[in-house]
Design a protein around this motif. Structure first.
Motif, PDB file in Angstrom:
ATOM      1  N   SER A   1       0.821  -1.211   0.000  1.00  0.00           N
ATOM      2  CA  SER A   1       0.000   0.000   0.000  1.00  0.00           C
ATOM      3  C   SER A   1       0.855   1.261   0.000  1.00  0.00           C
ATOM      4  CB  SER A   1      -0.938   0.014   1.206  1.00  0.00           C
ATOM      5  OG  SER A   1      -0.211   0.094   2.421  1.00  0.00           O
ATOM      6  N   ARG A   2       2.118   1.145   0.402  1.00  0.00           N
ATOM      7  CA  ARG A   2       3.005   2.315   0.425  1.00  0.00           C
ATOM      8  C   ARG A   2       3.727   2.514  -0.898  1.00  0.00           C
ATOM      9  NH1 ARG A   2       8.417   0.627   2.210  1.00  0.00           N
ATOM     10  NH2 ARG A   2       8.488  -1.642   2.215  1.00  0.00           N
TER      11      ARG A   2
ATOM     12  N   THR B   1       4.186   3.236  -4.934  1.00  0.00           N
ATOM     13  CA  THR B   1       3.518   3.894  -6.057  1.00  0.00           C
ATOM     14  C   THR B   1       3.531   2.988  -7.286  1.00  0.00           C
ATOM     15  OG1 THR B   1       5.585   5.000  -6.687  1.00  0.00           O
ATOM     16  CG2 THR B   1       4.089   6.201  -5.236  1.00  0.00           C
TER      17      THR B   1
ATOM     18  N   TRP C   1      -5.000  -3.441  -0.849  1.00  0.00           N
ATOM     19  CA  TRP C   1      -4.066  -2.359  -1.171  1.00  0.00           C
ATOM     20  C   TRP C   1      -3.994  -2.052  -2.663  1.00  0.00           C
ATOM     21  CZ3 TRP C   1      -0.887  -4.835  -4.456  1.00  0.00           C
ATOM     22  CH2 TRP C   1      -0.530  -6.158  -4.203  1.00  0.00           C
TER      23      TRP C   1
ATOM     24  N   ARG D   1      -4.519   1.467  -3.903  1.00  0.00           N
ATOM     25  CA  ARG D   1      -3.636   2.498  -3.361  1.00  0.00           C
ATOM     26  C   ARG D   1      -2.354   2.630  -4.174  1.00  0.00           C
ATOM     27  NH1 ARG D   1      -3.370   2.173   3.089  1.00  0.00           N
ATOM     28  NH2 ARG D   1      -2.312   4.153   2.696  1.00  0.00           N
TER      29      ARG D   1
ATOM     30  N   HIS E   1      -0.256   3.480  -7.586  1.00  0.00           N
ATOM     31  CA  HIS E   1      -0.436   4.303  -8.779  1.00  0.00           C
ATOM     32  C   HIS E   1      -0.382   3.433 -10.023  1.00  0.00           C
ATOM     33  CE1 HIS E   1       0.722   6.845 -12.200  1.00  0.00           C
ATOM     34  NE2 HIS E   1       0.112   7.840 -11.554  1.00  0.00           N
TER      35      HIS E   1
ATOM     36  N   HIS F   1     -11.322  -3.990  -5.353  1.00  0.00           N
ATOM     37  CA  HIS F   1     -10.280  -3.143  -4.773  1.00  0.00           C
ATOM     38  C   HIS F   1      -9.559  -2.286  -5.807  1.00  0.00           C
ATOM     39  CE1 HIS F   1     -10.919  -5.562  -1.233  1.00  0.00           C
ATOM     40  NE2 HIS F   1     -10.530  -6.663  -1.862  1.00  0.00           N
TER      41      HIS F   1
ATOM     42  N   GLY G   1      -9.146   3.407  -7.704  1.00  0.00           N
ATOM     43  CA  GLY G   1      -8.011   4.179  -7.187  1.00  0.00           C
ATOM     44  C   GLY G   1      -6.734   3.902  -7.947  1.00  0.00           C
TER      45      GLY G   1
END
Length: 303
Positions: free
Chosen positions: A203-204, A206, A228, A231, A233, A255, A258
């Protein structure tokens, strides 16, 4: 297929070649050290020749291209020399080791080395890119600055994946792995990658690239179930064997909202499944579908 071109840019700068006898003429460029086959100069000598013409205090990126005998020797001479001069290179932030084409050495033949000493010696390093996996060692390590880690292979050993999974990388934003083919070192199972993703908290990130994989459908199905996913990119499953099964799993994922970009170039997806991907509210990077060969699918880069 094989790797047919070297980088044009690295770390946001143009790449220029540097061979024995050359002069450093472009202070804005990143230089790629290149040795001819069976070159007379050693790796240490070519690096010293280059560094002798460079402002060491501001050198922030370096590319190591073909060395004198890629199928028989590793880049250990370069790495050991960099480590020996680490105090003179306080600005070094980005390193790519192995930027060579199939004409220099097939990707599956490139001999690599142990990267633990290099990572320990350069705690300020932010980008590390490696091509080739023969004799590659990446044991568990802690690194407070590394943002981008990429390993390009025709077959990535499970031990390397496990080493990354057990590492402590608090700043990691870009993780890119080329899984490759079982005939060239890939373990054949999704299990090490599922463990990796469970450990690193994607999730952290990109950018997550699990590329050049014979198990692209299994990866897509696994990722589609992860909270995740949206989240990220960019999710990059290019260069592999993604087909309808994986594509439909992603299209139906609860999911995926985003996610900004999905890269599936070099794929085996049918028109109906492609239409479902195109309907997603994201940037889809896709090309024409590959054709199976007697029911077999192939990754883009193996040998």
């Amino acid at each position: 297929m094989t790797v047919n071109a070297t980088l044009d840019t690295f770390f946001g700068k143009p790449v220029r070649d540097f061979s024995h006898g050359d002069r450093v003429g472009d202070p804005r460029a990143v230089y790629r050290l290149m040795q001819e086959y069976e070159a007379d100069e050693t790796q240490e000598e070519l690096l010293a020749e280059f560094l002798g013409q460079t402002n060491l205090a501001t050198l922030d990126a370096l590319v190591i291209g073909s060395w004198a005998n890629g199928p028989e020797e590793s880049p250990a001479g370069y790495l050991e020399a960099l480590i020996a001069r680490r105090a003179e290179l306080p600005a070094l932030r980005a390193l790519f080791v192995g930027d060579m084409t199939c004409e220099d050495c097939e990707i599956s033949w490139i001999i690599q080395t142990n990267y633990a000493p290099l990572l320990a010696a350069f705690p300020q390093l932010e980008t590390l890119r490696i091509r080739g996996a023969e004799q590659l060692v990446v044991p568990p390590f802690a690194h407070a600055s590394l943002k981008e880690l990429a390993i390009e292979t025709g077959g990535l050993p499970d031990a390397v994946v496990a080493g990354i999974a057990q590492s402590t990388l608090p700043q990691l934003e870009h993780l890119e792995l080329w899984l490759g083919d079982e005939n060239y070192g890939f373990g054949g199972s999704i299990a090490p990658y599922a463990d990796l993703l469970a450990r690193i908290d994607p999730s952290r990130l990109t950018y997550l690239g699990l590329r050049n994989a014979t198990i692209s459908d299994e990866i897509a199905e696994h990722v589609a179930r992860q909270p995740w996913l949206g989240r990220l990119h960019t999710l990059d499953l290019s260069m592999g064997t993604l087909g309808d099964r994986g594509a439909l799993a992603l299209a139906a994922s609860p999911h995926i909202a985003g996610l900004k970009r999905l890269d599936v170039r070099h794929h085996y997806i049918g028109d109906a499944a492609i239409a479902k991907l195109r309907a997603l509210p994201l940037e889809l990077i896709i090309d024409g579908a590959e054709e199976e060969d007697d029911g077999e699918r192939y990754v883009q880069v193996s040998e």
